[in-house]
Design an enzyme around this catalytic site. Structure first.
Site, PDB file in Angstrom:
ATOM      1  N   LYS A 120      -4.623   3.868   1.954  1.00 21.05           N
ATOM      2  CA  LYS A 120      -3.299   3.366   2.377  1.00 21.05           C
ATOM      3  C   LYS A 120      -2.298   4.491   2.534  1.00 21.05           C
ATOM      4  O   LYS A 120      -1.385   4.398   3.350  1.00 21.05           O
ATOM      5  CB  LYS A 120      -2.788   2.291   1.404  1.00 21.05           C
ATOM      6  CG  LYS A 120      -3.599   1.016   1.492  1.00 21.05           C
ATOM      7  CD  LYS A 120      -2.777  -0.254   1.374  1.00 21.05           C
ATOM      8  CE  LYS A 120      -3.628  -1.463   1.708  1.00 21.05           C
ATOM      9  NZ  LYS A 120      -3.061  -2.730   1.293  1.00 21.05           N
ATOM     10  N   LYS A 202     -15.641  -4.829   8.847  1.00 24.58           N
ATOM     11  CA  LYS A 202     -15.312  -6.195   8.428  1.00 24.58           C
ATOM     12  C   LYS A 202     -14.132  -6.748   9.241  1.00 24.58           C
ATOM     13  O   LYS A 202     -13.279  -5.977   9.698  1.00 24.58           O
ATOM     14  CB  LYS A 202     -15.032  -6.266   6.922  1.00 24.58           C
ATOM     15  CG  LYS A 202     -13.707  -5.736   6.481  1.00 24.58           C
ATOM     16  CD  LYS A 202     -13.346  -6.258   5.088  1.00 24.58           C
ATOM     17  CE  LYS A 202     -11.857  -6.020   4.876  1.00 24.58           C
ATOM     18  NZ  LYS A 202     -11.269  -6.632   3.742  1.00 24.58           N
ATOM     19  N   LYS A 205      -7.322  -8.670   8.969  1.00 24.97           N
ATOM     20  CA  LYS A 205      -6.100  -9.149   9.618  1.00 24.97           C
ATOM     21  C   LYS A 205      -5.241  -8.010  10.148  1.00 24.97           C
ATOM     22  O   LYS A 205      -4.388  -8.213  11.003  1.00 24.97           O
ATOM     23  CB  LYS A 205      -5.292 -10.051   8.685  1.00 24.97           C
ATOM     24  CG  LYS A 205      -4.925  -9.460   7.352  1.00 24.97           C
ATOM     25  CD  LYS A 205      -4.227 -10.513   6.499  1.00 24.97           C
ATOM     26  CE  LYS A 205      -4.026 -10.059   5.082  1.00 24.97           C
ATOM     27  NZ  LYS A 205      -4.833 -10.622   4.066  1.00 24.97           N
TER      28      LYS A 205
HETATM   29  P1  ATP Z   1      -6.058  -6.126   5.275  1.00 28.47           P
HETATM   30  O1  ATP Z   1      -6.468  -6.117   6.715  1.00 28.47           O
HETATM   31  O2  ATP Z   1      -4.556  -6.136   5.062  1.00 28.47           O
HETATM   32  O3  ATP Z   1      -6.815  -5.151   4.410  1.00 28.47           O
HETATM   33  P2  ATP Z   1      -7.843  -8.271   4.716  1.00 28.47           P
HETATM   34  O4  ATP Z   1      -7.910  -9.299   5.789  1.00 28.47           O
HETATM   35  O5  ATP Z   1      -8.925  -7.246   4.695  1.00 28.47           O
HETATM   36  O6  ATP Z   1      -6.450  -7.556   4.731  1.00 28.47           O
HETATM   37  P3  ATP Z   1      -7.348  -8.827   1.887  1.00 28.47           P
HETATM   38  O7  ATP Z   1      -5.989  -9.422   1.730  1.00 28.47           O
HETATM   39  O8  ATP Z   1      -7.573  -7.409   1.492  1.00 28.47           O
HETATM   40  O9  ATP Z   1      -7.846  -9.105   3.391  1.00 28.47           O
HETATM   41  O10 ATP Z   1      -8.407  -9.710   1.107  1.00 28.47           O
HETATM   42  C1  ATP Z   1      -8.205 -11.007   0.607  1.00 28.47           C
HETATM   43  C2  ATP Z   1      -9.546 -11.578   0.176  1.00 28.47           C
HETATM   44  O11 ATP Z   1     -10.348 -11.882   1.325  1.00 28.47           O
HETATM   45  C3  ATP Z   1     -10.376 -10.606  -0.675  1.00 28.47           C
HETATM   46  O12 ATP Z   1     -11.016 -11.338  -1.703  1.00 28.47           O
HETATM   47  C4  ATP Z   1     -11.382 -10.046   0.304  1.00 28.47           C
HETATM   48  O13 ATP Z   1     -12.576  -9.651  -0.316  1.00 28.47           O
HETATM   49  C5  ATP Z   1     -11.611 -11.229   1.250  1.00 28.47           C
HETATM   50  N1  ATP Z   1     -11.955 -10.785   2.594  1.00 28.47           N
HETATM   51  C6  ATP Z   1     -11.140 -10.096   3.440  1.00 28.47           C
HETATM   52  N2  ATP Z   1     -11.753  -9.846   4.615  1.00 28.47           N
HETATM   53  C7  ATP Z   1     -12.997 -10.384   4.512  1.00 28.47           C
HETATM   54  C8  ATP Z   1     -14.118 -10.464   5.404  1.00 28.47           C
HETATM   55  N3  ATP Z   1     -14.083  -9.963   6.627  1.00 28.47           N
HETATM   56  N4  ATP Z   1     -15.241 -11.106   4.989  1.00 28.47           N
HETATM   57  C9  ATP Z   1     -15.273 -11.642   3.753  1.00 28.47           C
HETATM   58  N5  ATP Z   1     -14.272 -11.612   2.861  1.00 28.47           N
HETATM   59  C10 ATP Z   1     -13.133 -10.993   3.225  1.00 28.47           C
END
Ligand code: ATP
Ligand code: LTN
Length: 339
Positions: A120, A202, A205
């Site tokens: 970050k 992965k 968002k």
């Molecule tokens: P950012 O893009 O801001 O990193 P993010 O979409 O990756 O956000 P987080 O807020 O970091 O999501 O994660 C929230 C929850 O969703 C966590 O438990 C994470 O493991 C799960 N998660 C996020 N993206 C995925 C994915 N693509 N597949 C499965 N689980 C996910």
């Protein structure tokens, strides 16, 4: 949530999600859906981790909107406030207080090793604030305040959970047993949803390419378009296999929303092309999300109900977490508050 003797015997699960943007199909299938399935067997405590979100600069109106929307959406996904607590982190002041205390039991070197901090800081090089650095102490406070036994987290949060365990063990050693040392909860059905545009990454968002990510609140036509454009491979076979990340991902999503196995999917689509398969995946996702979207719209028209849910949960969370905070402060040697 009633705190009966029976509920007290159940193991405590704590998890949280940041209201940092639109909730994705990855968040839903990988995390939220699993949380909702735990509510009968565990005493579940869920939070919207909005204090964590301000480690990245937020525009006030959008931040407020995202938080309320995320709260309503999580209820629509199945978090049940009759069974579980579901509150907003900033409404329960014990979190920020214990986080400060835990900062004094966390080493600079430990926080410097956190890979999320390194990532970050590279991504937000113009705002490497101290909150970003001490983010894991706040996360440890979230968990340790509720004496949580099990924490469902994705791979990216494992390092933070390890640190929370180290902090708990350290405090227990210096004083006397105070915190339950939490364990990761590995879900049996956890799915890792990959980007539709680059299935080796992965689904996230914060991805700049909007077509890579399906939001739980996307309109049916957008969901259809994104799946139709999903990257696949050139062999044309709907079968799970090596070097077939795109198809593997679509099969994983389809399996999750229909409950079918890979073999059943392979049989269903044998002799058919990628176009048919992508349409079927999109249709299944649209059908799965439709009741969630309807419930979400309903909750968003009833702000009074949302407020009642998050206030009642915050009051209960405050009462539980205050017990831990007072215990911690007493052990350290603060003069007890008598009011
Ligand atoms: P950012 O893009 O801001 O990193 P993010 O979409 O990756 O956000 P987080 O807020 O970091 O999501 O994660 C929230 C929850 O969703 C966590 O438990 C994470 O493991 C799960 N998660 C996020 N993206 C995925 C994915 N693509 N597949 C499965 N689980 C996910
Ligand atoms: N950092 C987590 C959200 C989070 C959390 C927690 C998860 C905040 N506090 C406590 C589990 C336990 C994230 O961004 N996914």
């Amino acid at each position: 949530m009633s705190v009966t003797n029976e509920a007290e015997k159940k193991k405590v699960i704590f998890s949280a999600i940041q209201p940092s943007g639109t909730i994705t199909l990855g968040n839903y299938l990988g995390a939220l859906r699993n949380w909702t399935a735990l509510q009968d067997d565990y005493q579940c405590i869920f939070a919207l981790a909005d204090l964590h979100t301000i480690t990245v600069r937020q525009e006030p109106t959008k931040f407020r909107h995202n938080a309320l929307e995320a709260y309503a959406l999580l209820l629509a996904c199945g978090i049940n406030v009759e069974k579980s607590l579901f509150f907003i982190q900033s409404h329960v002041h014990t979190h920020a207080e214990l986080a400060w205390i835990l900062n004094c039991y966390t080493q600079f070197g430990e926080l410097s090793r956190m890979t999320q901090f390194k990532d970050k800081s590279t991504k937000h090089a113009d705002n490497i604030n101290v909150g970003l650095f001490t983010y894991p102490s706040l996360m440890a406070a979230d968990i340790l305040l509720y004496q949580a036994d099990l924490i469902p987290v994705g791979a990216d949060q494992k390092q933070h959970l390890e640190l929370a365990r180290d902090i708990a063990e350290r405090f227990n050693r210096i004083y006397s047993p105070t915190f339950v040392v939490p364990q990761p909860y590995i879900s049996k059905t956890g799915a890792r949803v990959m980007s539709l545009q680059d299935p080796t990454k992965k689904m996230s968002k914060s991805d700049e390419n909007a077509n890579s990510c399906v939001a739980v609140l996307d309109k049916p036509e957008d969901i259809m378009r994104k799946f139709k454009r999903a990257i696949t491979d050139s062999d044309g076979l709907i079968a799970y296999g090596e070097e077939k990340d795109g198809i593997n991902n679509l099969m994983g999503i389809y399996a999750c929303v229909t409950g079918k196995t890979n073999e059943q999917i392979e049989t269903e689509f044998s002799g058919k092309g990628y176009g048919d398969f992508k349409t079927a995946v999109a249709d299944a996702v649209i059908a799965h999300l439709q009741p969630i979207q309807e419930k979400f719209s309903h909750y968003m028209t009833d702000k009074a109900y949302l407020e009642k849910c998050y206030i009642e949960s915050a009051e209960k969370a405050l009462s539980i977490s205050n017990r831990t905070l007072r215990k911690v402060m007493k052990k350290i040697g603060f003069i007890p508050k008598t009011y």
